[in-house]
Design a protein around this motif. Structure first.
Motif, PDB file in Angstrom:
ATOM      1  N   LEU A  17       0.796  -1.223   0.000  1.00  0.00           N
ATOM      2  CA  LEU A  17       0.000   0.000   0.000  1.00  0.00           C
ATOM      3  C   LEU A  17       0.828   1.272   0.000  1.00  0.00           C
ATOM      4  O   LEU A  17       0.300   2.342  -0.240  1.00  0.00           O
ATOM      5  CB  LEU A  17      -0.934   0.019   1.214  1.00  0.00           C
ATOM      6  CG  LEU A  17      -1.932  -1.127   1.301  1.00  0.00           C
ATOM      7  CD1 LEU A  17      -2.766  -0.986   2.563  1.00  0.00           C
ATOM      8  CD2 LEU A  17      -2.815  -1.189   0.089  1.00  0.00           C
ATOM      9  N   THR A  18       2.108   1.169   0.314  1.00  0.00           N
ATOM     10  CA  THR A  18       2.926   2.374   0.378  1.00  0.00           C
ATOM     11  C   THR A  18       3.093   2.958  -1.004  1.00  0.00           C
ATOM     12  O   THR A  18       2.973   2.283  -2.010  1.00  0.00           O
ATOM     13  CB  THR A  18       4.309   2.075   0.993  1.00  0.00           C
ATOM     14  OG1 THR A  18       4.930   1.043   0.226  1.00  0.00           O
ATOM     15  CG2 THR A  18       4.201   1.676   2.443  1.00  0.00           C
ATOM     16  N   ALA A  19       3.407   4.245  -1.032  1.00  0.00           N
ATOM     17  CA  ALA A  19       3.578   4.929  -2.308  1.00  0.00           C
ATOM     18  C   ALA A  19       4.732   4.313  -3.085  1.00  0.00           C
ATOM     19  O   ALA A  19       5.650   3.733  -2.505  1.00  0.00           O
ATOM     20  CB  ALA A  19       3.845   6.405  -2.052  1.00  0.00           C
ATOM     21  N   SER A  20       4.669   4.431  -4.394  1.00  0.00           N
ATOM     22  CA  SER A  20       5.726   3.886  -5.231  1.00  0.00           C
ATOM     23  C   SER A  20       7.036   4.603  -4.944  1.00  0.00           C
ATOM     24  O   SER A  20       7.059   5.751  -4.518  1.00  0.00           O
ATOM     25  CB  SER A  20       5.342   4.008  -6.695  1.00  0.00           C
ATOM     26  OG  SER A  20       5.052   5.353  -7.004  1.00  0.00           O
ATOM     27  N   LYS A  21       8.132   3.917  -5.188  1.00  0.00           N
ATOM     28  CA  LYS A  21       9.458   4.478  -4.927  1.00  0.00           C
ATOM     29  C   LYS A  21       9.747   5.586  -5.926  1.00  0.00           C
ATOM     30  O   LYS A  21       9.360   5.506  -7.088  1.00  0.00           O
ATOM     31  CB  LYS A  21      10.508   3.375  -5.031  1.00  0.00           C
ATOM     32  CG  LYS A  21      10.339   2.309  -3.980  1.00  0.00           C
ATOM     33  CD  LYS A  21      11.387   1.233  -4.161  1.00  0.00           C
ATOM     34  CE  LYS A  21      11.164   0.136  -3.130  1.00  0.00           C
ATOM     35  NZ  LYS A  21      12.075  -0.973  -3.296  1.00  0.00           N
ATOM     36  N   GLN A  28       6.639   1.633 -14.563  1.00  0.00           N
ATOM     37  CA  GLN A  28       6.561   0.833 -13.332  1.00  0.00           C
ATOM     38  C   GLN A  28       5.513   1.406 -12.389  1.00  0.00           C
ATOM     39  O   GLN A  28       4.785   0.665 -11.740  1.00  0.00           O
ATOM     40  CB  GLN A  28       7.925   0.791 -12.641  1.00  0.00           C
ATOM     41  CG  GLN A  28       8.941  -0.063 -13.346  1.00  0.00           C
ATOM     42  CD  GLN A  28      10.321   0.069 -12.724  1.00  0.00           C
ATOM     43  OE1 GLN A  28      10.735   1.161 -12.320  1.00  0.00           O
ATOM     44  NE2 GLN A  28      11.027  -1.044 -12.649  1.00  0.00           N
ATOM     45  N   LYS A  29       5.434   2.732 -12.305  1.00  0.00           N
ATOM     46  CA  LYS A  29       4.427   3.361 -11.453  1.00  0.00           C
ATOM     47  C   LYS A  29       3.019   3.028 -11.946  1.00  0.00           C
ATOM     48  O   LYS A  29       2.122   2.790 -11.155  1.00  0.00           O
ATOM     49  CB  LYS A  29       4.625   4.874 -11.403  1.00  0.00           C
ATOM     50  CG  LYS A  29       5.820   5.297 -10.584  1.00  0.00           C
ATOM     51  CD  LYS A  29       5.979   6.799 -10.575  1.00  0.00           C
ATOM     52  CE  LYS A  29       7.232   7.180  -9.804  1.00  0.00           C
ATOM     53  NZ  LYS A  29       7.456   8.628  -9.793  1.00  0.00           N
ATOM     54  N   LYS A  33       0.183   1.004  -9.967  1.00  0.00           N
ATOM     55  CA  LYS A  33      -1.170   1.551  -9.795  1.00  0.00           C
ATOM     56  C   LYS A  33      -2.207   0.518 -10.212  1.00  0.00           C
ATOM     57  O   LYS A  33      -3.192   0.289  -9.515  1.00  0.00           O
ATOM     58  CB  LYS A  33      -1.320   2.821 -10.631  1.00  0.00           C
ATOM     59  CG  LYS A  33      -2.721   3.392 -10.657  1.00  0.00           C
ATOM     60  CD  LYS A  33      -2.797   4.549 -11.626  1.00  0.00           C
ATOM     61  CE  LYS A  33      -4.236   4.809 -12.026  1.00  0.00           C
ATOM     62  NZ  LYS A  33      -4.354   5.714 -13.140  1.00  0.00           N
ATOM     63  N   TYR A  34      -2.010  -0.134 -11.369  1.00  0.00           N
ATOM     64  CA  TYR A  34      -2.960  -1.128 -11.832  1.00  0.00           C
ATOM     65  C   TYR A  34      -2.974  -2.345 -10.912  1.00  0.00           C
ATOM     66  O   TYR A  34      -4.030  -2.922 -10.656  1.00  0.00           O
ATOM     67  CB  TYR A  34      -2.660  -1.558 -13.269  1.00  0.00           C
ATOM     68  CG  TYR A  34      -3.080  -0.542 -14.305  1.00  0.00           C
ATOM     69  CD1 TYR A  34      -4.304   0.114 -14.228  1.00  0.00           C
ATOM     70  CD2 TYR A  34      -2.251  -0.234 -15.381  1.00  0.00           C
ATOM     71  CE1 TYR A  34      -4.690   1.036 -15.171  1.00  0.00           C
ATOM     72  CE2 TYR A  34      -2.639   0.688 -16.334  1.00  0.00           C
ATOM     73  CZ  TYR A  34      -3.850   1.318 -16.228  1.00  0.00           C
ATOM     74  OH  TYR A  34      -4.237   2.223 -17.163  1.00  0.00           O
ATOM     75  N   GLY A  35      -1.818  -2.750 -10.405  1.00  0.00           N
ATOM     76  CA  GLY A  35      -1.754  -3.888  -9.482  1.00  0.00           C
ATOM     77  C   GLY A  35      -2.554  -3.621  -8.217  1.00  0.00           C
ATOM     78  O   GLY A  35      -3.312  -4.479  -7.753  1.00  0.00           O
ATOM     79  N   LYS A  36      -2.382  -2.430  -7.647  1.00  0.00           N
ATOM     80  CA  LYS A  36      -3.152  -2.062  -6.454  1.00  0.00           C
ATOM     81  C   LYS A  36      -4.639  -2.019  -6.777  1.00  0.00           C
ATOM     82  O   LYS A  36      -5.463  -2.493  -6.004  1.00  0.00           O
ATOM     83  CB  LYS A  36      -2.703  -0.698  -5.915  1.00  0.00           C
ATOM     84  CG  LYS A  36      -1.440  -0.768  -5.125  1.00  0.00           C
ATOM     85  CD  LYS A  36      -0.969   0.509  -4.461  1.00  0.00           C
ATOM     86  CE  LYS A  36      -1.815   1.696  -4.421  1.00  0.00           C
ATOM     87  NZ  LYS A  36      -1.229   2.856  -3.743  1.00  0.00           N
ATOM     88  N   ARG A  37      -4.981  -1.491  -7.930  1.00  0.00           N
ATOM     89  CA  ARG A  37      -6.391  -1.389  -8.330  1.00  0.00           C
ATOM     90  C   ARG A  37      -7.015  -2.788  -8.466  1.00  0.00           C
ATOM     91  O   ARG A  37      -8.138  -3.007  -8.027  1.00  0.00           O
ATOM     92  CB  ARG A  37      -6.474  -0.619  -9.650  1.00  0.00           C
ATOM     93  CG  ARG A  37      -7.853  -0.346 -10.112  1.00  0.00           C
ATOM     94  CD  ARG A  37      -8.483   0.759  -9.334  1.00  0.00           C
ATOM     95  NE  ARG A  37      -9.718   1.134 -10.014  1.00  0.00           N
ATOM     96  CZ  ARG A  37     -10.625   1.881  -9.484  1.00  0.00           C
ATOM     97  NH1 ARG A  37     -10.464   2.376  -8.299  1.00  0.00           N
ATOM     98  NH2 ARG A  37     -11.718   2.166 -10.144  1.00  0.00           N
ATOM     99  N   LEU A  38      -6.272  -3.718  -9.069  1.00  0.00           N
ATOM    100  CA  LEU A  38      -6.765  -5.089  -9.198  1.00  0.00           C
ATOM    101  C   LEU A  38      -6.976  -5.721  -7.829  1.00  0.00           C
ATOM    102  O   LEU A  38      -7.998  -6.351  -7.575  1.00  0.00           O
ATOM    103  CB  LEU A  38      -5.788  -5.935 -10.022  1.00  0.00           C
ATOM    104  CG  LEU A  38      -5.757  -5.661 -11.516  1.00  0.00           C
ATOM    105  CD1 LEU A  38      -4.581  -6.384 -12.157  1.00  0.00           C
ATOM    106  CD2 LEU A  38      -7.049  -6.077 -12.178  1.00  0.00           C
ATOM    107  N   PHE A 113     -12.874  -2.939 -13.183  1.00  0.00           N
ATOM    108  CA  PHE A 113     -12.158  -1.724 -12.806  1.00  0.00           C
ATOM    109  C   PHE A 113     -10.890  -1.533 -13.635  1.00  0.00           C
ATOM    110  O   PHE A 113     -10.564  -0.418 -14.040  1.00  0.00           O
ATOM    111  CB  PHE A 113     -11.846  -1.722 -11.316  1.00  0.00           C
ATOM    112  CG  PHE A 113     -13.075  -1.493 -10.478  1.00  0.00           C
ATOM    113  CD1 PHE A 113     -13.766  -0.297 -10.543  1.00  0.00           C
ATOM    114  CD2 PHE A 113     -13.549  -2.477  -9.634  1.00  0.00           C
ATOM    115  CE1 PHE A 113     -14.907  -0.088  -9.788  1.00  0.00           C
ATOM    116  CE2 PHE A 113     -14.689  -2.282  -8.876  1.00  0.00           C
ATOM    117  CZ  PHE A 113     -15.364  -1.077  -8.953  1.00  0.00           C
ATOM    118  N   PHE A 114     -10.182  -2.637 -13.891  1.00  0.00           N
ATOM    119  CA  PHE A 114      -8.969  -2.545 -14.689  1.00  0.00           C
ATOM    120  C   PHE A 114      -9.283  -2.062 -16.103  1.00  0.00           C
ATOM    121  O   PHE A 114      -8.633  -1.151 -16.615  1.00  0.00           O
ATOM    122  CB  PHE A 114      -8.256  -3.901 -14.736  1.00  0.00           C
ATOM    123  CG  PHE A 114      -7.043  -3.901 -15.630  1.00  0.00           C
ATOM    124  CD1 PHE A 114      -5.849  -3.386 -15.167  1.00  0.00           C
ATOM    125  CD2 PHE A 114      -7.108  -4.401 -16.917  1.00  0.00           C
ATOM    126  CE1 PHE A 114      -4.732  -3.369 -15.983  1.00  0.00           C
ATOM    127  CE2 PHE A 114      -6.005  -4.384 -17.742  1.00  0.00           C
ATOM    128  CZ  PHE A 114      -4.804  -3.868 -17.277  1.00  0.00           C
TER     129      PHE A 114
END
Length: 164
Positions: A17-21, A28-29, A33-38, A113-114
């Protein structure tokens, strides 16, 4: 950091859940984002299915009951179905068929959603100007149509299990 009662493995979730590096590429960002959304849409779908499932079960049973002329129906309504199922099989009776629903709901919601996000991005809706109503409707229509690919077979299996 998430508050995690009894340390139930929340550390791995908090990492996700942490923000991307900062050194991640924009690609990659976007994947992050899509991975978290899924993940979140799948979790939301399971929570929603679990919450409304007893009502859905009741609906299917009431629709399936055979009413013979001159005889009272087996069930009088939703509360009667739930009371009867609970008396016969406990909580398990109220959630019969839920596993099939959950197996289907995760990819269904995640896909919806994706696809919506993906179509909106392809239409340029992620820009600061936003989306036109036509683009929003188009993205929703494509996502909803795609979702039906998962929904129809899952509904058939779920109803078969519910009405046994």
């Amino acid at each position: 950091q998430l508050a995690c009662p009894l340390d139930l493995g929340c550390h791995s979730v908090s990492i996700l859940l942490t923000a991307s590096k900062p050194n991640m590429s924009s690609e990659q960002k976007q994947e992050f984002k899509y991975g978290k959304r899924l993940l979140f849409s799948g979790i939301g779908g399971v929570a929603g299915a679990f919450t409304v499932y007893p009502l859905d079960l009741s609906k299917s049973i009431l629709q399936d009951q055979k009413i013979e002329p001159g005889k009272p129906p087996m069930y009088k309504g939703i509360a009667d179905v739930l009371k009867s199922r609970f008396a016969a099989d406990g909580v398990r009776g109220i959630y019969r068929g839920l596993s099939v629903n959950i197996i289907g709901i995760i990819p269904e919601k995640a896909t919806k959603f994706f696809v919506n996000d993906w179509v909106r991005a392809k239409l340029g809706c992620d820009s600061s100007e936003g989306c036109s109503i036509i683009s929003e409707v188009f993205a929703g229509a494509v996502a909803g149509t795609t979702q039906q690919i998962f929904t129809v077979p899952m509904e058939l299996f779920k109803i078969i299990l519910q009405t046994r």
